[in-house]
Design a protein around this motif. Structure first.
Motif, mmCIF file in Angstrom:
data_model
loop_
_atom_site.group_PDB
_atom_site.id
_atom_site.type_symbol
_atom_site.label_atom_id
_atom_site.label_comp_id
_atom_site.label_asym_id
_atom_site.label_seq_id
_atom_site.Cartn_x
_atom_site.Cartn_y
_atom_site.Cartn_z
ATOM 1 N N THR A 130 0.851 -1.204 0.000
ATOM 2 C CA THR A 130 0.000 0.000 0.000
ATOM 3 C C THR A 130 0.883 1.249 0.000
ATOM 4 N N ALA A 131 1.904 1.238 0.848
ATOM 5 C CA ALA A 131 2.794 2.403 0.934
ATOM 6 C C ALA A 131 3.489 2.649 -0.412
ATOM 7 N N LEU A 132 3.964 1.582 -1.027
ATOM 8 C CA LEU A 132 4.639 1.736 -2.328
ATOM 9 C C LEU A 132 3.687 2.252 -3.401
ATOM 10 N N THR A 133 2.468 1.708 -3.407
ATOM 11 C CA THR A 133 1.467 2.148 -4.392
ATOM 12 C C THR A 133 1.224 3.650 -4.254
ATOM 13 N N ALA A 134 1.098 4.104 -3.006
ATOM 14 C CA ALA A 134 0.800 5.520 -2.774
ATOM 15 C C ALA A 134 1.971 6.404 -3.224
ATOM 16 N N LEU A 135 3.201 5.977 -2.931
ATOM 17 C CA LEU A 135 4.363 6.784 -3.348
ATOM 18 C C LEU A 135 4.477 6.816 -4.868
ATOM 19 N N ASP A 136 4.147 5.703 -5.513
ATOM 20 C CA ASP A 136 4.159 5.679 -6.982
ATOM 21 C C ASP A 136 3.099 6.634 -7.529
ATOM 22 N N ALA A 137 1.903 6.601 -6.913
ATOM 23 C CA ALA A 137 0.824 7.482 -7.379
ATOM 24 C C ALA A 137 1.237 8.951 -7.242
ATOM 25 N N GLN A 139 4.304 9.925 -7.288
ATOM 26 C CA GLN A 139 5.590 10.064 -8.005
ATOM 27 C C GLN A 139 6.639 10.748 -7.131
ATOM 28 N N VAL A 140 6.782 10.240 -5.910
ATOM 29 C CA VAL A 140 7.730 10.839 -4.954
ATOM 30 C C VAL A 140 9.163 10.565 -5.406
ATOM 31 N N GLY A 141 9.967 11.613 -5.418
ATOM 32 C CA GLY A 141 11.368 11.494 -5.836
ATOM 33 C C GLY A 141 12.267 12.374 -4.996
ATOM 34 N N PRO A 142 13.534 12.479 -5.370
ATOM 35 C CA PRO A 142 14.532 13.169 -4.548
ATOM 36 C C PRO A 142 14.301 14.671 -4.367
ATOM 37 N N GLU A 143 13.488 15.271 -5.258
ATOM 38 C CA GLU A 143 13.256 16.720 -5.124
ATOM 39 C C GLU A 143 12.154 17.026 -4.111
ATOM 40 N N ASP A 144 11.496 15.989 -3.624
ATOM 41 C CA ASP A 144 10.267 16.221 -2.854
ATOM 42 C C ASP A 144 10.472 16.474 -1.374
ATOM 43 N N VAL A 145 9.551 17.290 -0.836
ATOM 44 C CA VAL A 145 9.333 17.363 0.609
ATOM 45 C C VAL A 145 7.946 16.752 0.800
ATOM 46 N N LEU A 146 7.911 15.583 1.395
ATOM 47 C CA LEU A 146 6.654 14.828 1.511
ATOM 48 C C LEU A 146 6.119 14.929 2.936
ATOM 49 N N LEU A 147 4.835 15.233 3.046
ATOM 50 C CA LEU A 147 4.154 15.200 4.348
ATOM 51 C C LEU A 147 3.349 13.903 4.424
ATOM 52 N N VAL A 148 3.561 13.119 5.494
ATOM 53 C CA VAL A 148 2.779 11.881 5.691
ATOM 54 C C VAL A 148 1.978 12.031 6.981
ATOM 55 N N HIS A 149 0.654 11.982 6.861
ATOM 56 C CA HIS A 149 -0.199 12.016 8.059
ATOM 57 C C HIS A 149 -0.333 10.588 8.608
ATOM 58 N N ALA A 150 -0.279 10.447 9.937
ATOM 59 C CA ALA A 150 -0.285 9.128 10.592
ATOM 60 C C ALA A 150 0.974 8.359 10.208
ATOM 61 N N ALA A 151 2.094 9.041 10.328
ATOM 62 C CA ALA A 151 3.359 8.471 9.864
ATOM 63 C C ALA A 151 3.842 7.308 10.735
ATOM 64 N N ALA A 152 3.348 7.197 11.967
ATOM 65 C CA ALA A 152 3.822 6.121 12.845
ATOM 66 C C ALA A 152 2.990 4.847 12.701
ATOM 67 N N GLY A 153 1.936 4.873 11.902
ATOM 68 C CA GLY A 153 1.069 3.698 11.753
ATOM 69 C C GLY A 153 1.669 2.661 10.815
ATOM 70 N N GLY A 154 0.878 1.637 10.520
ATOM 71 C CA GLY A 154 1.376 0.530 9.698
ATOM 72 C C GLY A 154 1.820 0.985 8.323
ATOM 73 N N VAL A 155 0.946 1.672 7.596
ATOM 74 C CA VAL A 155 1.295 2.137 6.251
ATOM 75 C C VAL A 155 2.270 3.310 6.342
ATOM 76 N N GLY A 156 2.000 4.241 7.259
ATOM 77 C CA GLY A 156 2.846 5.428 7.397
ATOM 78 C C GLY A 156 4.301 5.063 7.657
ATOM 79 N N SER A 157 4.530 4.105 8.554
ATOM 80 C CA SER A 157 5.915 3.714 8.893
ATOM 81 C C SER A 157 6.664 3.222 7.650
ATOM 82 N N PHE A 158 5.956 2.495 6.776
ATOM 83 C CA PHE A 158 6.611 2.027 5.543
ATOM 84 C C PHE A 158 6.771 3.181 4.563
ATOM 85 N N ALA A 159 5.744 4.020 4.455
ATOM 86 C CA ALA A 159 5.779 5.109 3.460
ATOM 87 C C ALA A 159 6.936 6.069 3.738
ATOM 88 N N VAL A 160 7.136 6.430 5.013
ATOM 89 C CA VAL A 160 8.200 7.420 5.293
ATOM 90 C C VAL A 160 9.574 6.838 4.945
#
Ligand SMILES: NC(=O)c1ccc[n+]([C@@H]2O[C@H](COP(=O)([O-])OP(=O)(O)OC[C@H]3O[C@@H](n4cnc5c(N)ncnc54)[C@H](OP(=O)(O)O)[C@@H]3O)[C@@H](O)[C@H]2O)c1
Length: 305
Positions: A130-137, A139-160
């Motif tokens: 799920t985390a990978l799908t969301a980052l692909d959607a 298109q997160v890359g090296p230029e980004d500043v990404l905000l993740v809400h609920a970053a400590a949860g199951g998906v959030g921990s992987f996404a960050v």
């Protein structure tokens, strides 16, 4: 030979989850029989058990549950080529993983690295994808500043962590008790609650370039809209009626062997850690659901059949 699995006969509170006995199934030609060693618990499971997903995923009682697992290959069908009996694997399935045994297609499995503990392997395959799908959607890359809400949860921990691995700068929301945890994942923590937008803008005065909402609340949606430069780069994983109204797109989880293998590679390179808050015996699935329902799990919960 018999085996156990969690089933429920009616939608309801966690106590509807009951341990049942089944005959061990036989794999057909392209199937693999896995003896499950660990199965992850997801908010989806809680929503499904309550009947909240009945329109999209109607239950067929007695209904099994659980979408991610790791275990040992016990038997293979005649046409299976990538696995043999005794192999350690991790994979995904639809509504069947809270069990001692599961039958799956070999296309949903990959080999478990020897150093990956069972608990971690069992908790990675659905939430990680799920985390990978969301980052692909996004298109997160090296230029980004990404905000993740609920970053400590199951998906959030992987996404960050996966966003860090792509070179992005990551800001994550969590309650103060989870800030040190987020920092350990290379994420700049901010507390959710009143003043969130201002706190994010203190860290990123120009605003963030992309935003992932992994919690179903109004604050996360409104703050994302306020602090994200281009609103088209906001995605929500959680259903919320306000999202559509605000023009924020929903992102669903897509599963593929390629994604699963990518996750394993990140893990092997030390770029992806799996935090297990608590493990429960399979028979205590109801207890795990009660913990999950409180909404403050750090990382993942797993069941150990
Ligand atoms: N679209 C899809 O395909 C898909 C797939 C998987 C999941 N989801 C959805 O995505 C969401 C996240 O899933 P998950 O597995 O990560 O859930 P989870 O593990 O249960 O998330 C728990 C986290 O939520 C945080 N949280 C609680 N209240 C918060 C608030 N008001 N603001 C910010 N964070 C808050 C908690 O942090 P603190 O304790 O620090 O507050 C906790 O760490 C769920 O809504 C789930 O249904 C969607």
């Amino acid at each position: 030979m018999t085996s156990h699995a969690i089933v429920f006969h009616v939608y309801g509170d966690p106590d509807v989850l009951q341990l049942h006995t089944f005959p061990v199934p036989e794999p057909s030609a392209n199937q693999v029989l896995v003896r499950i060693r660990a199965a992850g618990v997801q908010p989806f499971d809680v929503q499904f058990r309550k009947g909240l997903m009945a329109e999209r995923y109607p239950a067929s009682f007695p209904q099994k549950i659980g979408n991610e697992f790791a275990g040992t290959v016990e038997k293979i069908g005649d046409e299976v080529t990538r696995f043999k009996s005794g192999d350690a694997v991790l994979g995904w399935v639809v509504l069947a993983a809270y069990a001692e045994h599961v039958l799956v297609s070999e296309a949903t499995l990959t080999h478990k690295p020897p150093q990956m503990p069972w608990e971690e392997a069992g908790a990675l395959t659905a939430s990680g994808q799920t985390a990978l799908t969301a980052l692909d959607a996004l298109q997160v890359g090296p230029e980004d500043v990404l905000l993740v809400h609920a970053a400590a949860g199951g998906v959030g921990s992987f996404a960050v962590q996966l966003a860090k691995a792509r070179g992005a700068r990551v800001i994550g929301t969590a309650s103060p008790g989870n800030h040190a945890y987020l920092q350990s994942l290379g994420t700049e923590p901010v507390s959710h609650g009143e003043g969130l937008a201002e706190r994010v803008l203190e860290l990123a005065p120009q605003g963030v370039t992309a935003s992932l909402v992994a919690v179903g609340n109004e604050e996360a949606l409104r703050v994302s809209l306020k602090v994200t430069k281009n609103p088209e780069r906001i995605r929500t994983l959680a259903f919320h009626p306000l999202a559509r109204q605000l023009g924020i797109a929903w992102v669903g989880s897509e599963r593929s062997l390629e994604r699963l293998e990518q996750l394993v590679q990140f893990y092997e390179k030390g770029q992806l850690k799996v935090h297990i808050q608590e493990a429960f015996p399979l028979k205590d699935a109801a207890k795990a659901h009660r913990v999950m329902e409180k909404g403050h799990v750090r990382g993942k919960l797993v069941l150990l059949p």
